[in-house]
Motif scaffolding. Sequence first.
Motif: not given
Lengths: 382, 465
Positions: A119, A122-123, A125-128, A130, A133-134, B196, B204, B212-213, B215, B220, B223
């Motif tokens: 998490l 590698w990824l 995250l958390p990332r909201n 980007h 998103h939305d 979404d 939301k 955690l966002g 995508r 992603q 892994h």
Amino acid sequence: MSEKRLYGLAAIFDTPEKVVAAARAVAGRGFTKYDSYSSYPIHGIDSAMRLKRTRIPFVTLVAGLSGAVLLVLFTWWTNSVDFPLVIGGKPYFAWPDYVPLMFEMTVLFGAVSTVIALLVVWLNLPRNSHPLHDTEFMKKVSKDRFGICIESDDPRFNEIETRRFFEDLGAESVDSIYDEPVDISLRQKVLDPKFIAAIVVVAVVSSATTYLALNKMLLIRPWSSLNAQFKVNPESRSTFYSDRFGMRPPVTGTVARGHLPDPITVSDNIAAAEKYLVNPLLPTPHVMQVGQRDFNTYCSPCHGYFADGNSRLQGQFPSPPSLHTDSLRLAPDGLYYNVITNGFQGVMPSYARQIPRKERWAIVWYIRALQKAQNPNGPEAK
Amino acid sequence: MSSATTEEVIDYSVTPPLVEGNPSLAKINDSIALPTERWPSKKYFAALSVTLTMLLIGVVALGYTLYYGIGMWGNNIPVGWAFDITNFVFWIGIGHAGTLISAILFLFRQRWRTGIARAAEAMTIFAVMCAGIFPLIHLGRPWYALFIIPVPNQHGLWVNWNSPLVWDVFAVSTYFTVSLMFWYIGLIPDLAMMRDRTTSKVKKMIYSILSLGWRHANRQWQHYEKVYVILAGLATPLVLSVHSIVSFDFAVSILPGWHTTIFPPYFVAGAIFSGFGMVLTVLIIIRKVFNLEYIITKDHLDKMAKVTLLTSMMVAYAYLMEPFIAWYSGSPFDWYTVVARATGHYAIGFWVMIACNVLIPQLLWSKKVRRNVAVLFVISLLINVGMWLERYIIIVTSLYRDFLPSSWHIYTPTIFDFGILIGVFGLFFTLVLLFSRTLPVVSMSELKGVTEGAHPHHNFGAGHE
């Protein structure tokens, strides 16, 4: 507010076949900053995108092994070094008992660090925040469509050409994704009165609860029931015994550990004791060493290191005699034992409390050695 | 085949589709997310009020226990372990089927697990939570539970590393942590899908934080899938170790009836058996209440019934081996325990246990029974009863006649014992109901992956690459 920036172009495809083919074409064109999107992992898309195998398993391996090793070190240190404790007659380091725990720790360390590595490392995250998103794109992908997004940072990116390229690949739609960076001033946020008020409230509430829990709650039932037990404490009053004492005297004749009376009560019959008490020890090097240590500790302040009366306390105290006089050299061992045990003529104190019996006899041997050393040809030598 | 009715005819030479009717990807999203988006039905509230009432009974019984101490229970020397430890072993065992379905069947590439794995994993977590209550309250002064954790303390003492009870703490907490992570990792893509599609702002925000966002990006997924396999690989031996260690609590002692080497495998088989019984109970309820019959199909129930039958026979083997070894070892104490179990004060419990765990599951040999949901439901309930009794019999009948006849004692549970028992079932089913209302009960991303045409060239292989 800073300006909108083009993040990339996102194309939607309607079947998994198309997106795999498109991913292969995008990779073939030499794009590197792109990704394909689908709400479930599609077989074969990794090789289409020419992705390398993930290295996460190494994290699991290293973390898992270190879990086991740390557990062994920890059990060894706690039970063999810090607080050695014999349990069930087993050795301090009873490793077969640690095997189940080694296994559990391998799994725990392996799993937790793998997940954290995935998490966070590698990824990322958390990332909201980007840009994807939305967006309409994300909503479609998350429902039943498949997508590819090429970032504008890619050296081969060109808005018009890339859009055409996607359309040639059979994209259902191509969206431009914009990045709208939000200006966040940390300083402003921190000094915001609301934020400060929130911090103060949290601090007051948490310290108040901690105080109440530790200083008030623990003193009421059931938390206090350990202290409020029905038992007789030492010094407490008893209604049961006629003398009203909770604490009972020991049974008559009780002897404290290590305090058995002497076989011949020295103070009763000093003459007999001096005559018949025999040194039970042999003058082994160990006995001599103990005798020397104790003599230097207890006797030398007054009698001097060589028992000649030349001591550190000379002049401040009735001077003790030299122990090298003829009469003392000829005196029996029992005399010395008796003097150490009971003191002498009210001037030299008793050492019975400080010096265990066996060590008194060791001192006697040491005094004898000092006497020999001073007068090799004294009267007792004959 | 001729005996079966037409709609019940199943051709076992062809793998049936995993999802009946092959719904579109969008339909999967809609139908699985539906229970979380709609105001629940009256049925749901009726069920919730029952479970909450049970929970409340448990809270009251537990409150009495904590305030007045465990003297409120029937436990007394020599029966120092009774309902509390029975419940602990029972609930830990329930959890095991969840891990078996989610991890072991995943490693064996059993794709039918997809429809039931999420619910089974949730069940694992709730069951371990229920189990964890019991060692705590069994302490009498639960606030001293910290003493079993090896942290520096004012006594300078450390824990007794040689004790299975300490291993238990490590095993159960590791099990809980790993199961929770496994479940959560599986939930992330689904939470992102929920994020979404939701229109409510609050939801939301919650889903954004929880997902955690995520995508849905392939870089992603690449892994993610590896980690999922690794976690499954770690969880598989873990689940075997947990009930083995629980069985050490008994087997390492010298009590006749506990001191046997068959305990670890026997406990693991029993755990999976009881767990599958509970999975059947829970899933039959869920598929009925939320109309998920086409995702949790009769084929699923059929397959789970087969696993149940298999593990029932393993348990039966252990039931046979116990008296055999007692007789063969020539130990009069062991033999006495066997006789006391079958004919003593608790003989009824023993024979009900044999009936529920060995005899009734034999009905599952018949395909008709396996595909009859109502009958299966009743059998699954009886298995739960039987397996609870098994732990009760193991614990109480070994203790109530110990080596010293002067201390023999008949244990009778009190109303507080039963109150806590009811309460913990209330807690479990309340959690299950809340879960099925707030989170997708079936993994949407996995389900999409097993629908027809989900992968290019219809290339079904469970692995990604």
